[in-house]
Enzyme design. Structure first.
Site, PDB file in Angstrom:
ATOM      1  N   CYS A  89    -110.272 -25.096 -29.005  1.00  0.00           N
ATOM      2  CA  CYS A  89    -111.232 -26.035 -28.407  1.00  0.00           C
ATOM      3  C   CYS A  89    -110.571 -27.410 -28.217  1.00  0.00           C
ATOM      4  O   CYS A  89    -109.745 -27.574 -27.337  1.00  0.00           O
ATOM      5  CB  CYS A  89    -112.492 -26.101 -29.274  1.00  0.00           C
ATOM      6  SG  CYS A  89    -113.938 -26.776 -28.415  1.00  0.00           S
ATOM      7  N   HIS A 197    -113.940 -20.203 -30.465  1.00  0.00           N
ATOM      8  CA  HIS A 197    -113.649 -20.498 -31.868  1.00  0.00           C
ATOM      9  C   HIS A 197    -113.469 -19.225 -32.681  1.00  0.00           C
ATOM     10  O   HIS A 197    -114.446 -18.665 -33.191  1.00  0.00           O
ATOM     11  CB  HIS A 197    -114.791 -21.319 -32.475  1.00  0.00           C
ATOM     12  CG  HIS A 197    -114.840 -22.734 -32.022  1.00  0.00           C
ATOM     13  ND1 HIS A 197    -114.254 -23.766 -32.730  1.00  0.00           N
ATOM     14  CD2 HIS A 197    -115.411 -23.306 -30.932  1.00  0.00           C
ATOM     15  CE1 HIS A 197    -114.461 -24.911 -32.093  1.00  0.00           C
ATOM     16  NE2 HIS A 197    -115.159 -24.661 -31.000  1.00  0.00           N
ATOM     17  N   GLU A 199    -112.286 -18.949 -35.658  1.00  0.00           N
ATOM     18  CA  GLU A 199    -112.595 -19.184 -37.074  1.00  0.00           C
ATOM     19  C   GLU A 199    -114.080 -19.004 -37.376  1.00  0.00           C
ATOM     20  O   GLU A 199    -114.474 -18.880 -38.542  1.00  0.00           O
ATOM     21  CB  GLU A 199    -112.123 -20.587 -37.496  1.00  0.00           C
ATOM     22  CG  GLU A 199    -113.001 -21.741 -37.079  1.00  0.00           C
ATOM     23  CD  GLU A 199    -112.834 -22.179 -35.625  1.00  0.00           C
ATOM     24  OE1 GLU A 199    -113.404 -23.221 -35.261  1.00  0.00           O
ATOM     25  OE2 GLU A 199    -112.128 -21.482 -34.859  1.00  0.00           O
TER      26      GLU A 199
END
Length: 221
Positions: A89, A197, A199
């Site tokens: 990002c 994302h 994660e």
């Protein structure tokens, strides 16, 4: 890989650094170390993640100020050595602003912040990203951005396609990105930038584990 350490860069305004560290340590048992943006010593880390957030408040442009930090200046030799760098990002935005990846991330086509889960096609596994012995061709990851629309000129797009540098494409383009691009690599294949994302998709309790495909790739040599 007991001694392998991933450096997680922290800028003023970063807000996903702890998420990245949790995903790597808690889900993959990969050691992490926070790197303050003013540091230029990268000698004790084996890979680096530039996490999401709003570095320097996204003033001027997303990533435009972060590119001048001492750590980003030191990143050039790190990349040339072949070590792996992942920009997520805002990290992707910093990599384009710094010239490590081509193109730019600009305002979403609808001019709104988009927060959603999106389906992505794995287009290329150049450099070993997303290639963990699984034949999965489509993954689902969260996105959360206001300036995530990838843009490049026609010559750059041709180069990306011809050299298989496009890693991920949106199945249903949410932000107007050129050629549905969600993530790209450099020519060497050791730098990956993506808007989704990973994660945030590393445990079934938070919605899925497709993010592991990306994060596992950090430990490849």
């Amino acid at each position: 890989m007991d001694n392998f350490t991933v450096g997680v860069v922290v800028f003023p305004g970063s807000n996903c650094d702890r998420d990245v560290s949790w995903a790597l340590e808690g889900c993959l048992d990969i050691r992490t170390k926070y790197l303050w943006h003013e540091s230029s010593d990268l000698s004790d880390v084996d890979a680096i993640v530039l996490p999401g957030g709003f570095s320097y408040g996204d003033y001027l442009r997303c990533g435009a100020i972060a590119r001048f930090s001492p750590l980003i200046n030191a990143l050039d030799e790190f990349v040339k050595s072949g070590k792996r760098v992942l920009g997520i990002c805002n990290g992707f935005q910093i990599l384009t602003e710094s010239g490590f990846l081509p193109g730019a991330l600009v305002a979403n086509k609808n001019l709104n912040f988009i927060c959603d889960d999106v389906e992505l096609d794995i287009v290329s596994t150049k450099g070993g990203w997303f290639n963990n012995g699984d034949e999965k061709q489509t993954i689902k990851l969260p996105i959360a951005h206001g300036e995530g629309r990838y843009h490049c000129d026609s010559d750059t797009l041709k180069k990306l396609v011809d050299n298989e540098l496009i890693a991920l494409r949106y199945k249903n383009n949410p932000n107007g990105s050129s050629f549905d691009i969600a993530g790209i690599t450099n020519e060497k294949g050791n730098v990956l930038g993506l808007m989704p994302h990973p994660e945030r998709a590393c445990d079934e309790t938070i919605g899925g584990t497709d993010g592991l495909f990306t994060l596992k790739s950090l430990i490849l040599k």
